[in-house]
Design a protein around this motif. Sequence first.
Motif, PDB file in Angstrom:
ATOM      1  N   THR A   1       0.831  -1.205   0.000  1.00  0.00           N
ATOM      2  CA  THR A   1       0.000   0.000   0.000  1.00  0.00           C
ATOM      3  C   THR A   1       0.865   1.254   0.000  1.00  0.00           C
ATOM      4  N   LEU A   2       1.881   1.282   0.841  1.00  0.00           N
ATOM      5  CA  LEU A   2       2.754   2.451   0.933  1.00  0.00           C
ATOM      6  C   LEU A   2       3.614   2.604  -0.323  1.00  0.00           C
ATOM      7  N   ASN A   3       4.062   1.490  -0.893  1.00  0.00           N
ATOM      8  CA  ASN A   3       4.803   1.571  -2.151  1.00  0.00           C
ATOM      9  C   ASN A   3       3.944   2.145  -3.270  1.00  0.00           C
ATOM     10  N   LYS A   4       2.666   1.749  -3.327  1.00  0.00           N
ATOM     11  CA  LYS A   4       1.767   2.266  -4.364  1.00  0.00           C
ATOM     12  C   LYS A   4       1.522   3.759  -4.201  1.00  0.00           C
ATOM     13  N   MET A   5       1.671   4.261  -2.989  1.00  0.00           N
ATOM     14  CA  MET A   5       1.520   5.698  -2.747  1.00  0.00           C
ATOM     15  C   MET A   5       2.749   6.487  -3.193  1.00  0.00           C
TER      16      MET A   5
ATOM     17  N   ILE B   1       8.661   0.024   7.051  1.00  0.00           N
ATOM     18  CA  ILE B   1       9.237   1.370   7.095  1.00  0.00           C
ATOM     19  C   ILE B   1       9.169   1.974   5.697  1.00  0.00           C
ATOM     20  N   ALA B   2       8.545   3.154   5.580  1.00  0.00           N
ATOM     21  CA  ALA B   2       8.359   3.800   4.282  1.00  0.00           C
ATOM     22  C   ALA B   2       8.883   5.231   4.336  1.00  0.00           C
ATOM     23  N   ASP B   3       9.664   5.609   3.328  1.00  0.00           N
ATOM     24  CA  ASP B   3      10.316   6.921   3.296  1.00  0.00           C
ATOM     25  C   ASP B   3       9.946   7.721   2.063  1.00  0.00           C
ATOM     26  N   ARG B   4       9.968   9.032   2.236  1.00  0.00           N
ATOM     27  CA  ARG B   4       9.806   9.958   1.117  1.00  0.00           C
ATOM     28  C   ARG B   4      10.700  11.156   1.379  1.00  0.00           C
TER      29      ARG B   4
END
Length: 345
Positions: free
Chosen positions: A69-73, A106-109
């Motif tokens: 889900t976070l990767n798709k964002m 863990i998701a980063d931007r």
Amino acid sequence: MLSLRHVARSALLLTLSGWYAVSAVGHPLKNPPLGHMAEQQTRHIATYFPGRMAGSPAEIIAADYLNQTLNKMGYQSHLRAFEARYLYTSQDGRQNWHSVHATSVIADRAGEVPQQIVVMAHFDTYLPQSDKDSDENLGGLTLQGVDDNASGVGAMLELAQRMSQESTHYSLRFVALSAQEAGEQGAKDYLDSLTPEEKKRTLLVINLNSLIVGDRLYFNSGVNTSSVVAKLSRDKALSIARRLGIDAARSPSGTSCCEGLKALDDQHIPLMLVSASDWRLGKQDGQQQRPISSHFPAGTSRFQGRIDNLQYLDRYLPGRIARREKDSVRILLPLLKELATPEGR
């Protein structure tokens, strides 16, 4: 206790049916109202991933769902596996260490600078740690964990989605912890994963935990969070809530320790802790969520499978899930935007 091989095999089998779960959220609305996605995700996680105990097949699949889900964002998201263990007490008083293979997300931007703001929520449900827990039906395979803590993860995902469309000065990180219900080991592992430089670059951690059952939202700072950061985070959140007419407060001291994040607080990493409770009750420690009643005989829903589920909460707290998710996002989204890109940047 499930072996790692058994867990992996079970996860593979469940993943085949999990494709439906991944798509079950449905097509997103074009311009969804604030809180809509948070409620949708809370219900989805509770429905399709009950019993998300650290190391269980449900936890592995839930972690994969959150990662996808976070990767798709548009975030750079990855799974972080780690070993955790807990002390299990049998009915005769004997204690043995049990090990589990847990997985956090863990998701980063990246922003204009590497200093970062972290939004965090644990997604695991309670892992019974004694025969007494099992006898009292605390935790286990059927616990949906709507309040604790699909609610926090749902709000985190909506914040991530909306912030993915913003250009920010500071970098953003979204973290879904596991093994928090097994002695706060997810937070300890996350801390261990940070280099000294990454710790210094962490400007604030916003932790979302149990947003539904408590009588009102509370915004507290960590015990070791500076007054300057508390003013910019906790006090600003309360100001936004007042402006919007949302019932929110802080603890008598304005601090709390630490919604499972004591390891971070001990390292003086700035914290803002968001949860629903009632500090006016009991020992004023925030642990009792609401007045004792026939529907909430302990004044709390924590770990209780018969209470912390969608059917029960929709019946005895009608409309609460939608309203509380909406209120949480209405407060936190403008705060996060302001923190991520301060005025003048």
